[in-house]
Write a protein that holds these residues in place. Structure first.
Motif, PDB file in Angstrom:
ATOM      1  N   ARG A  87      24.361 111.119 -76.040  1.00  0.00           N
ATOM      2  CA  ARG A  87      25.007 109.892 -76.465  1.00  0.00           C
ATOM      3  C   ARG A  87      26.208 109.571 -75.582  1.00  0.00           C
ATOM      4  O   ARG A  87      26.485 108.403 -75.286  1.00  0.00           O
ATOM      5  N   GLU A  88      26.902 110.616 -75.162  1.00  0.00           N
ATOM      6  CA  GLU A  88      28.097 110.387 -74.358  1.00  0.00           C
ATOM      7  C   GLU A  88      27.793 109.903 -72.939  1.00  0.00           C
ATOM      8  O   GLU A  88      28.708 109.592 -72.180  1.00  0.00           O
ATOM      9  N   ASP A  89      26.509 109.841 -72.582  1.00  0.00           N
ATOM     10  CA  ASP A  89      26.131 109.260 -71.298  1.00  0.00           C
ATOM     11  C   ASP A  89      26.038 107.733 -71.379  1.00  0.00           C
ATOM     12  O   ASP A  89      25.836 107.067 -70.353  1.00  0.00           O
ATOM     13  N   THR A  90      26.172 107.194 -72.576  1.00  0.00           N
ATOM     14  CA  THR A  90      26.114 105.748 -72.733  1.00  0.00           C
ATOM     15  C   THR A  90      27.237 105.082 -71.956  1.00  0.00           C
ATOM     16  O   THR A  90      28.408 105.411 -72.137  1.00  0.00           O
ATOM     17  N   ALA A  91      26.870 104.185 -71.064  1.00  0.00           N
ATOM     18  CA  ALA A  91      27.853 103.522 -70.203  1.00  0.00           C
ATOM     19  C   ALA A  91      27.157 102.504 -69.321  1.00  0.00           C
ATOM     20  O   ALA A  91      25.922 102.466 -69.245  1.00  0.00           O
ATOM     21  N   MET A  92      27.968 101.700 -68.651  1.00  0.00           N
ATOM     22  CA  MET A  92      27.469 100.873 -67.562  1.00  0.00           C
ATOM     23  C   MET A  92      27.536 101.729 -66.306  1.00  0.00           C
ATOM     24  O   MET A  92      28.580 102.326 -66.025  1.00  0.00           O
ATOM     25  N   TYR A  93      26.437 101.779 -65.585  1.00  0.00           N
ATOM     26  CA  TYR A  93      26.361 102.597 -64.385  1.00  0.00           C
ATOM     27  C   TYR A  93      26.378 101.710 -63.143  1.00  0.00           C
ATOM     28  O   TYR A  93      25.651 100.705 -63.080  1.00  0.00           O
ATOM     29  N   TYR A  94      27.191 102.122 -62.187  1.00  0.00           N
ATOM     30  CA  TYR A  94      27.364 101.354 -60.958  1.00  0.00           C
ATOM     31  C   TYR A  94      27.078 102.237 -59.751  1.00  0.00           C
ATOM     32  O   TYR A  94      27.453 103.404 -59.729  1.00  0.00           O
ATOM     33  N   CYS A  95      26.460 101.665 -58.735  1.00  0.00           N
ATOM     34  CA  CYS A  95      26.393 102.376 -57.467  1.00  0.00           C
ATOM     35  C   CYS A  95      27.404 101.749 -56.517  1.00  0.00           C
ATOM     36  O   CYS A  95      27.823 100.598 -56.683  1.00  0.00           O
ATOM     37  N   ALA A  96      27.790 102.532 -55.542  1.00  0.00           N
ATOM     38  CA  ALA A  96      28.818 102.106 -54.601  1.00  0.00           C
ATOM     39  C   ALA A  96      28.495 102.636 -53.216  1.00  0.00           C
ATOM     40  O   ALA A  96      27.857 103.683 -53.070  1.00  0.00           O
ATOM     41  N   ALA A  97      28.957 101.907 -52.203  1.00  0.00           N
ATOM     42  CA  ALA A  97      28.748 102.310 -50.818  1.00  0.00           C
ATOM     43  C   ALA A  97      30.030 102.105 -50.024  1.00  0.00           C
ATOM     44  O   ALA A  97      30.809 101.184 -50.298  1.00  0.00           O
ATOM     45  N   LEU A  98      30.226 102.976 -49.074  1.00  0.00           N
ATOM     46  CA  LEU A  98      31.348 102.865 -48.147  1.00  0.00           C
ATOM     47  C   LEU A  98      30.756 102.712 -46.761  1.00  0.00           C
ATOM     48  O   LEU A  98      29.963 103.553 -46.337  1.00  0.00           O
ATOM     49  N   SER A  99      31.147 101.642 -46.075  1.00  0.00           N
ATOM     50  CA  SER A  99      30.522 101.294 -44.807  1.00  0.00           C
ATOM     51  C   SER A  99      31.081 102.092 -43.635  1.00  0.00           C
ATOM     52  O   SER A  99      31.429 101.549 -42.594  1.00  0.00           O
ATOM     53  N   ARG A 100      31.190 103.377 -43.848  1.00  0.00           N
ATOM     54  CA  ARG A 100      31.524 104.286 -42.769  1.00  0.00           C
ATOM     55  C   ARG A 100      31.168 105.694 -43.239  1.00  0.00           C
ATOM     56  O   ARG A 100      30.910 105.915 -44.418  1.00  0.00           O
ATOM     57  N   ARG A 101      31.186 106.611 -42.303  1.00  0.00           N
ATOM     58  CA  ARG A 101      30.900 107.979 -42.678  1.00  0.00           C
ATOM     59  C   ARG A 101      32.036 108.564 -43.509  1.00  0.00           C
ATOM     60  O   ARG A 101      33.189 108.144 -43.396  1.00  0.00           O
ATOM     61  N   CYS A 102      31.693 109.513 -44.355  1.00  0.00           N
ATOM     62  CA  CYS A 102      32.731 110.213 -45.099  1.00  0.00           C
ATOM     63  C   CYS A 102      32.276 111.656 -45.285  1.00  0.00           C
ATOM     64  O   CYS A 102      31.090 111.937 -45.420  1.00  0.00           O
ATOM     65  N   VAL A 103      33.211 112.554 -45.264  1.00  0.00           N
ATOM     66  CA  VAL A 103      32.931 113.960 -45.519  1.00  0.00           C
ATOM     67  C   VAL A 103      34.054 114.529 -46.358  1.00  0.00           C
ATOM     68  O   VAL A 103      35.193 114.085 -46.271  1.00  0.00           O
TER      69      VAL A 103
END
Length: 126
Positions: A87-103
């Motif tokens: 139940r606690e997983d209930t939420a609005m889910y969003y994906c995101a991107a960063l237009s460069r490499r990241c580490v």
């Protein structure tokens, strides 16, 4: 211009599964930094997973062992497989991107993503 479109949300009973998709249009470099976030009503947005450009992932403790992420670079699509939903997983889910490499980024200290989807609602009932 990059656009991210999430899909796959819905209503499911506790213990069930859903697979979210994030389809990217525009130029997406396969080594971009990607992530999934969620926001429940009345709560702050929280990171679910960060996928660094080197493939190293960082997961929220609350979903470890239940959620997995994958990418289909040919389709420019990011997936979030969610199993044993609570139940606690209930939420609005969003994906995101960063237009460069990241580490080296972790879910509790994510990079400043510059592209976001509109979200897809996940509702888990008991």
């Amino acid at each position: 211009q990059v656009q991210l479109v999430e899909s796959g949300g819905g209503s499911v009973q506790a213990g069930g599964s859903l697979r979210l998709s994030c389809a990217a249009s525009g130029y997406i470099y396969s080594r971009y930094c990607m992530g999934w976030f969620r926001q429940a009503p009345g709560k702050e947005r929280e990171g679910v997973v960060i996928i660094n450009s080197d493939g190293i992932t960082s997961w929220a403790d609350s979903v470890k062992g239940r959620f997995t992420a994958s990418q289909d670079n040919a389709k420019n699509t990011l997936y979030l497989q969610m199993n044993s939903l609570k139940r606690e997983d209930t939420a609005m889910y969003y994906c995101a991107a960063l237009s460069r490499r990241c580490v080296g980024f972790a879910v509790h200290s994510p990079p400043d993503f510059n592209y976001w989807g509109q979200g897809t609602q996940v509702t888990v009932s008991s």
